[in-house]
Design a protein around this motif. Structure first.
Motif, PDB file in Angstrom:
ATOM      1  N   THR A 147      -9.080   4.097 -16.516  1.00  0.00           N
ATOM      2  CA  THR A 147      -9.578   5.069 -15.660  1.00  0.00           C
ATOM      3  C   THR A 147      -8.850   4.846 -14.245  1.00  0.00           C
ATOM      4  N   ALA A 148      -9.083   3.692 -13.588  1.00  0.00           N
ATOM      5  CA  ALA A 148      -8.538   3.617 -12.411  1.00  0.00           C
ATOM      6  C   ALA A 148      -7.087   3.762 -12.331  1.00  0.00           C
ATOM      7  N   MET A 149      -6.158   3.270 -13.221  1.00  0.00           N
ATOM      8  CA  MET A 149      -4.764   3.766 -13.096  1.00  0.00           C
ATOM      9  C   MET A 149      -4.446   5.059 -13.481  1.00  0.00           C
ATOM     10  N   GLN A 150      -5.255   5.605 -14.406  1.00  0.00           N
ATOM     11  CA  GLN A 150      -4.981   7.051 -14.820  1.00  0.00           C
ATOM     12  C   GLN A 150      -5.116   7.862 -13.443  1.00  0.00           C
ATOM     13  N   SER A 151      -6.114   7.590 -12.751  1.00  0.00           N
ATOM     14  CA  SER A 151      -6.286   8.371 -11.619  1.00  0.00           C
ATOM     15  C   SER A 151      -5.197   8.078 -10.276  1.00  0.00           C
ATOM     16  N   VAL A 152      -4.677   6.887 -10.355  1.00  0.00           N
ATOM     17  CA  VAL A 152      -3.446   6.650  -9.706  1.00  0.00           C
ATOM     18  C   VAL A 152      -2.323   7.756 -10.087  1.00  0.00           C
ATOM     19  N   PHE A 153      -2.071   7.586 -11.384  1.00  0.00           N
ATOM     20  CA  PHE A 153      -1.003   8.391 -11.772  1.00  0.00           C
ATOM     21  C   PHE A 153      -1.094   9.980 -11.590  1.00  0.00           C
ATOM     22  N   THR A 154      -2.343  10.309 -11.576  1.00  0.00           N
ATOM     23  CA  THR A 154      -2.669  11.545 -11.282  1.00  0.00           C
ATOM     24  C   THR A 154      -2.341  11.995  -9.824  1.00  0.00           C
ATOM     25  N   LEU A 155      -2.869  11.220  -9.038  1.00  0.00           N
ATOM     26  CA  LEU A 155      -2.296  11.168  -7.520  1.00  0.00           C
ATOM     27  C   LEU A 155      -1.056  11.318  -7.217  1.00  0.00           C
ATOM     28  N   MET A 306      -1.835  10.710   3.241  1.00  0.00           N
ATOM     29  CA  MET A 306      -2.219  10.861   1.940  1.00  0.00           C
ATOM     30  C   MET A 306      -2.311   9.081   1.454  1.00  0.00           C
ATOM     31  N   GLN A 307      -3.477   8.575   1.196  1.00  0.00           N
ATOM     32  CA  GLN A 307      -3.589   7.287   0.720  1.00  0.00           C
ATOM     33  C   GLN A 307      -3.769   6.971  -0.873  1.00  0.00           C
ATOM     34  N   ILE A 308      -3.092   6.104  -1.301  1.00  0.00           N
ATOM     35  CA  ILE A 308      -3.025   5.767  -2.723  1.00  0.00           C
ATOM     36  C   ILE A 308      -3.450   4.356  -2.733  1.00  0.00           C
ATOM     37  N   ARG A 309      -4.642   3.964  -3.511  1.00  0.00           N
ATOM     38  CA  ARG A 309      -4.900   2.569  -3.720  1.00  0.00           C
ATOM     39  C   ARG A 309      -4.850   2.096  -4.871  1.00  0.00           C
ATOM     40  N   ILE A 310      -3.932   1.060  -5.178  1.00  0.00           N
ATOM     41  CA  ILE A 310      -3.560   0.358  -6.124  1.00  0.00           C
ATOM     42  C   ILE A 310      -4.749  -0.681  -6.632  1.00  0.00           C
TER      43      ILE A 310
END
Length: 464
Positions: A147-155, A306-310
């Motif tokens: 779920t966490a990486m899918q949220s990253v992909f969406t962003l 815009m911040q993206i957290r991996i």
């Protein structure tokens, strides 16, 4: 099948690269020099040419002129980085620094071929479906089913088509550069260069010259004018990895680039407009660094649009075995062990490990185990995972406290481990020594000093 020509005078590198690309289902030819390539092959018949910069006889950049319809990827060492930037100005589609790992080379090759493929069959209808043609999905570059990486992909999908500045946060080894490549590849700038810079790997005395360029005579040793990396990224994207390591002077100059979209070379009185999409990354807490004066507050707010957290690997439930199997399949193909697999105990060990080095550590463990295995089964012993790393993990936030942990008591120095001694020495001397002096006293390179700082969470002091 896509055709690739390798032009490299070192037989070991040429052979290894040929095997790597052949295993990846490319039709590969090779040559030891520009003259040999020109006499043996029709250069415009290839989909991509990969060439070393320095070759016997003509330089690798000569291939750009000889094969104007074929993209040329230049390989170069860090010492030749400036020449690589100049080669991109001459028309090279991309450069890759030696030494490179296999995944980096395959990712770069795939990226170039996907970017240039539509050119050969361009039509008005193709322009309307540009993103569909490139698949428009970060999962082509990064793996993540949790779920966490899918949220990253969406962003990433939402931010990539914009011109917004992006700040990528994540621990070392989580794949911040892959996220930057996904942002660039899915953006309208995908056909233009993506210039990647590790701010911590460039000496402080050279970083302004590397980023902004310099004029002839600007300082001792500046025998000719040089183009900076920001200018080389004009029209494309600039990825600044470990931006928290930028010196104060370079931070001020970078702020002007973000505010005014212009640069001024070191030693020049003239400014030049640039069109660059900025992507930055850090494993540190920049907001906390603004409070201690280590990082400019105005620059932080310019970068943090815009911040993206991996997420770290230990938070990606379900992805560990998926990544391990992908790495194992790739390593098995490269090493002639296509049937190699993980034992049940090895899979359990992978899931229980805390992975302080994240995806990079996992990839290294799989590669090491594949090399050492005598049969087609990898056991926990071959993985050679550090048991301490599975018991204790230092939270990322702890590494970003305003004040570092107190130094060990000098009276107990006889009982210090090597890591304790390193931390004690650095914390005690970094206010009065430069990074170079610290490294020399410790008997290690500046790169090793930086890597150990990261592993132990010792922030680098900034000079005022």
């Amino acid at each position: 099948m896509r055709r690739i020509l390798i032009v490299e005078d070192e037989e070991i590198i040429r052979s290894a690269l040929r095997k790597l690309l052949t295993h990846a289902d490319y039709d590969v030819s090779d040559a030891g020099s520009v003259d040999e390539a020109r006499s043996h092959y029709e250069l415009d018949g290839f989909d991509l040419i990969i060439s070393d910069l320095r070759l016997p006889g003509a330089a690798g950049t000569e291939l750009i002129r000889l094969a104007p319809e074929t993209p040329v990827l230049i390989m170069t060492s860090y010492a030749s980085l400036r020449s690589a930037v100049d080669s991109m100005k001459m028309g090279a589609v991309e450069y890759i620094a030696k030494p490179f790992d296999h995944d980096e080379m395959l990712s770069t090759v795939e990226d170039i071929l996907e970017r240039t493929a539509p050119v050969a069959a361009a039509s008005p209808a193709d322009d309307t479906n540009q993103h569909e043609a490139t698949d428009g999905d970060p999962s082509r570059i990064m793996f993540g089913q949790c779920t966490a990486m899918q949220s990253v992909f969406t962003l990433i999908r939402k931010v990539a088509p914009t011109e917004t500045t992006v700040l990528i946060n994540g621990e070392s080894g989580t794949g911040k550069e892959l996220a930057a490549r996904a942002l660039h590849q899915l953006s309208p700038r995908a056909r233009q260069p993506l210039i990647c810079v590790n701010c911590a790997a460039i000496p402080e005395s050279l970083i302004e010259s590397e980023l902004f360029g310099h004029e002839k005579g600007a300082f001792t040793g500046a025998v000719s004018a040089r183009t900076g990396l920001i200018e080389a990224a004009d029209g494309g994207s600039l990825f600044l990895d470990e931006i928290g390591e930028l010196p104060a002077e370079a931070q001020a100059r970078l702020l002007r680039v973000l505010q005014e979209s212009e640069i001024r070379k070191v030693g020049s009185t003239q400014s030049r407009k640039v069109d660059v999409r900025m992507i930055a990354a850090t494993h540190r807490n920049l907001r906390a660094m603004t409070k201690t004066g280590e990082f400019r507050e105005d620059l932080y707010y310019r970068l943090n649009v815009m911040q993206i957290r991996i997420p770290p690997l230990r938070e990606r439930n379900g992805d560990i075995l998926g990544l391990a199997k992908r790495f194992l399949q790739a390593q098995g193909q490269r090493m002639g062990k296509p049937d190699i697999s993980l034992s049940p105990d090895a899979m359990r060990a992978l899931e229980l490990h805390r992975w302080p080095g994240n995806v990079r550590e996992l990839e290294n463990a799989i590669e090491r185990a594949t090399i050492l295995s005598d049969d087609n089964m990898i056991t926990p012993a071959l993985l050679d995972l550090d048991p301490d790393a599975s018991e204790v993990h230092i939270p990322a936030g702890l590494l970003e406290e305003d004040n570092p942990a107190p130094s060990p008591d000098p009276q107990s120095s006889n009982d210090l481990s090597l890591e304790d001694y390193f931390q004690h020495f650095v914390l005690e001397n970094q206010d009065k020594m430069s990074e170079t002096e610290l490294a020399q006293k410790l008997g290690i390179s500046r790169k090793s000093l930086w890597e150990r700082r990261q592993r132990l969470g010792i922030p680098r002091k900034k000079s005022n």
